[in-house]
Write a protein that holds these residues in place. Structure first.
Motif, PDB file in Angstrom:
ATOM      1  N   UNK A  58      59.998  70.919  78.726  1.00 38.34           N
ATOM      2  CA  UNK A  58      61.050  70.158  79.391  1.00 38.34           C
ATOM      3  C   UNK A  58      60.774  68.658  79.291  1.00 38.34           C
ATOM      4  N   UNK A  59      59.502  68.296  79.319  1.00 39.73           N
ATOM      5  CA  UNK A  59      59.132  66.888  79.248  1.00 39.73           C
ATOM      6  C   UNK A  59      58.287  66.617  78.016  1.00 39.73           C
ATOM      7  N   UNK A  60      58.494  65.442  77.478  1.00 37.00           N
ATOM      8  CA  UNK A  60      57.760  65.036  76.293  1.00 37.00           C
ATOM      9  C   UNK A  60      57.299  63.602  76.506  1.00 37.00           C
ATOM     10  N   UNK A  61      56.375  63.157  75.663  1.00 32.91           N
ATOM     11  CA  UNK A  61      55.905  61.778  75.838  1.00 32.91           C
ATOM     12  C   UNK A  61      56.911  60.803  75.236  1.00 32.91           C
ATOM     13  N   UNK A  62      56.969  59.613  75.836  1.00 31.85           N
ATOM     14  CA  UNK A  62      57.835  58.557  75.317  1.00 31.85           C
ATOM     15  C   UNK A  62      57.462  58.239  73.873  1.00 31.85           C
TER      16      UNK A  62
ATOM     17  N   UNK B 104      59.056  60.714  71.580  1.00 34.11           N
ATOM     18  CA  UNK B 104      60.501  60.456  71.503  1.00 34.11           C
ATOM     19  C   UNK B 104      60.772  59.300  70.548  1.00 34.11           C
ATOM     20  N   UNK B 105      59.909  58.289  70.590  1.00 33.92           N
ATOM     21  CA  UNK B 105      60.068  57.125  69.719  1.00 33.92           C
ATOM     22  C   UNK B 105      59.873  57.514  68.254  1.00 33.92           C
TER      23      UNK B 105
ATOM     24  N   UNK C  43      60.418  60.450  67.027  1.00 32.43           N
ATOM     25  CA  UNK C  43      61.605  61.238  66.661  1.00 32.43           C
ATOM     26  C   UNK C  43      62.780  60.302  66.321  1.00 32.43           C
ATOM     27  N   UNK C  44      62.971  59.282  67.160  1.00 32.02           N
ATOM     28  CA  UNK C  44      64.062  58.325  66.930  1.00 32.02           C
ATOM     29  C   UNK C  44      63.898  57.638  65.576  1.00 32.02           C
ATOM     30  N   UNK C  45      62.671  57.245  65.250  1.00 35.13           N
ATOM     31  CA  UNK C  45      62.427  56.599  63.960  1.00 35.13           C
ATOM     32  C   UNK C  45      62.828  57.504  62.804  1.00 35.13           C
TER      33      UNK C  45
ATOM     34  N   UNK D 124      59.316  66.856  68.107  1.00 29.64           N
ATOM     35  CA  UNK D 124      59.555  67.392  69.453  1.00 29.64           C
ATOM     36  C   UNK D 124      59.572  68.915  69.531  1.00 29.64           C
TER      37      UNK D 124
END
Lengths: 307, 307
Positions: B190-194, B197-198, B200-202, B227
Motif C-alpha cells: 500500500x505504501x512505497x518510498x518517495x 515513486x520518483x 517510476x516517474x522518471x 513499484x
C-alpha cells in the motif's frame, strides 16, 4: 579564444508533478559569468558581484563544478571565473545551478568542447551537491540544455531534452523569506501511498504528452502535484492564494519552484503570464512580504554566449 | 445498419513503468463480437463461444457495459450480443476489457455514434468493474482508441492517446496458470518510498518521450518498473528468465502484462519480436507449463469493423 562571457539562466525544478525529475529553463533572468583561460593551472574565483559568496574555489559552487570537470579533462591550462549574480541565493529558481552549469559550460567551451552539453551535467551536479547536499540534476540540466528536461534516471544519469511549446511562458514570484533546500527536504514524507504515486505518474505523463503535442490545456490539467506540494506548500506564505490568483487570470496552473520559496505559474502567451505575475504580486503585497516577480518565455537553448 | 461484426483486440495494461496509467493495443489477437439492433428493448447475450461465460446480462462483462451505456443513451431499441472469445479469461491481456469495449463500441455505432470513443470509456469500465472489482480503464482505453493510452486522471476521467512508433512490436507469452486480478492486487504494497515513486516517474516520462520521438532505445531503457514488478513477479513462474530471454534476443525490454500471468516484451521490428517470443516459449517449455505466445504490432486504431 581565451575569454568567454555567458548568460547563465535561472531554472524551475520539479515543475509541479515532476518532483526530482523535471526542470525548465527561464530566459529573462540569469547570472553573467566571465571565464578566462590562464597559463597558470587550477581554478580561481576572481570576482563575485551581486551576492556574498565564498572566493575559495573548494567552497564555491562554480569552483567545485569547475574542479570536477578539470579533474576529468586534465587540461594544460587553468581558469579564472568571474561571477555576477542576478539570481538570488535561496530563491528556488536555480541560483547555484546557474553558477555550476556556467562554470562547466565556459571551461568546456574554452577547451573547444571536448564534452557534449549532456556530458557536462554530472560535473555541474558536483557543484549542486555543495549547495544542497544532494547531487540533483533537475536545475543544472535545463540550465545547460534549455527547454524542459527529464531526468529519466540518476544511476546511470540519463537526461532527456523536451522542447517547450512556443507560447509557453512562466511567471515566478519570489517571496523573500529564507527557506533552505535542506529544510524544504526535511518536511517530505519518506513513504507515500501507491495510489498517490499512480496519480503523480498520470499527471507527469500528461504534462510530457502536452509538451510534445503543444496541448496547453493538457499541460494545465497535468500541473497537479500529489506528492510534495501538499506538505511543502505549508512553508510558503499564501501559497494557495498565489496559485489561485494566477489561475484566476488564466494561467494554466502552477506550483512550487524547486524547493521554494518561489512559486511559479505557466501560461499560454506573454500577456496572460504578465497578468498572472501581477495577480501573484498583489497577494504578496497584501501581507507585506518583500518579493520579486519575473515573467519569462521558456528558454529554448539554455546558457548563451554573450558578445 | 442493424448488425455489426467487430474485432475486439487484446491489450497490455501497465506496460512496466506505467502501473495503472498506461496501456497498449494489440493487433494479432482479439475476440469477435456481433451486435444486432432489435425492436425489443434491453440487452440479451445470445451466443458465447470460446469461453464459459454467463449469459445473464447483469453477470456478463459485455452485458453490464451495454446496460450502462443504454441507461445513458435511452435508445428506442434493444440489442443482442454474440461473443466469440479468442482471448483467454485470466490471461492478463484484457479479455474482459475486449468484451466490455466491444459491447459499447457496437451499440454506439448502431445508434450512429452519439458518443465519441473517449466518451465510451467510462461505460466500458463498468464492465471491467464486474470482472476485477475496480473500474480501471487501462485496458478498455487502448481497446477503444488503439495505440498507447495514458489515463492521466480517473476523477475526472482524462485519457490521452499516444501513437506508437511504427516498428514497435509486442511479444506476449501466456503461461496457463490461474492468477486472479484480485490476488495479483493483494500482493501490492500500500505504501512505497518517495524515492521509488520518483524513479517510476522518471521511467514513465522516459517511455512517453520515447513514444513521441520514436526513440526505441529510450523506450527500452524506460521499461523498468520500480513499484509493482518486484512483488508481483514472484507469482509468475520463471519471470526473470522470460524477460532475460527476450532481451537476449534483442527485445527492448518487457514486464508483466496487466496483472499477469502473461509476460510481454517490446521489440523494434517483427523479426526481433518473433525471436523474443520463441526464446520466452523455450523457457516455459523447459518447466512444462502449458502456454500460448503471440507476436503483434501495436494496433493503431483499436476495435475494427469486420466485413
Amino acid at each position: 579564444m581565451d575569454t568567454i562571457k555567458i548568460f547563465c539562466p535561472a531554472t524551475i525544478a520539479n515543475v509541479s508533478c515532476g518532483f526530482d525529475v523535471l526542470g525548465l529553463c527561464l530566459e529573462s533572468i540569469g547570472d553573467e559569468m566571465i571565464i578566462t583561460k590562464t597559463n597558470e593551472k587550477g581554478v580561481r574565483i576572481t570576482a563575485i558581484t551581486g551576492a556574498d559568496l565564498p572566493f575559495e574555489t573548494e567552497k564555491n559552487v562554480a569552483g567545485v563544478a569547475a574542479l570536477a570537470l578539470i579533474e576529468k579533462l586534465q587540461p594544460d591550462y587553468g581558469f579564472e571565473i568571474q561571477i555576477h549574480k542576478k539570481i538570488k541565493a535561496g530563491s528556488g529558481i536555480g541560483s547555484s545551478a546557474a553558477s555550476a552549469a556556467g562554470a562547466v559550460f565556459g571551461i568546456n567551451y574554452l577547451l573547444d568542447n571536448p564534452l557534449t552539453l549532456k556530458e557536462l551535467i554530472p560535473f555541474a551536479t558536483e557543484g549542486e551537491k555543495l549547495a544542497s547536499g544532494t547531487a540533483h540534476a533537475d536545475n543544472v540540466a535545463p540550465a545547460l540544455l534549455g527547454g524542459f528536461t527529464l531526468v529519466r534516471s540518476y544511476e546511470p544519469l540519463d537526461v532527456i531534452s523536451i522542447k517547450a511549446p512556443e507560447e509557453l511562458y512562466a511567471s515566478v514570484i519570489h517571496p523573500q523569506i529564507e527557506l533552505k533546500t535542506i529544510d524544504a527536504r526535511s518536511v517530505l514524507r519518506e513513504n507515500i501511498s501507491l495510489k498517490k504515486a499512480t496519480i503523480q505518474c498520470g499527471n507527469l505523463g500528461g504534462l510530457i504528452s502536452g509538451l510534445y503535442t503543444n496541448d496547453y490545456e493538457l499541460i494545465g490539467r497535468s500541473l497537479h502535484d500529489e506528492l510534495v506540494e501538499p506538505v511543502r506548500s505549508i512553508l510558503i506564505p499564501k501559497f494557495k492564494e498565489l496559485k489561485a490568483a494566477a489561475k484566476a487570470e488564466g494561467a494554466l496552473g502552477g506550483g512550487i519552484s524547486g524547493s521554494g520559496p518561489s512559486v511559479f505559474a505557466l501560461s499560454k502567451g506573454r500577456e496572460t503570464a504578465q497578468k498572472a505575475a501581477t495577480a501573484m504580486a498583489a497577494v504578496m503585497q497584501d501581507i507585506g512580504v518583500p518579493f520579486e516577480v519575473h515573467v519569462s518565455p521558456i528558454n529554448p537553448t539554455g546558457i548563451k554566449i554573450l558578445p
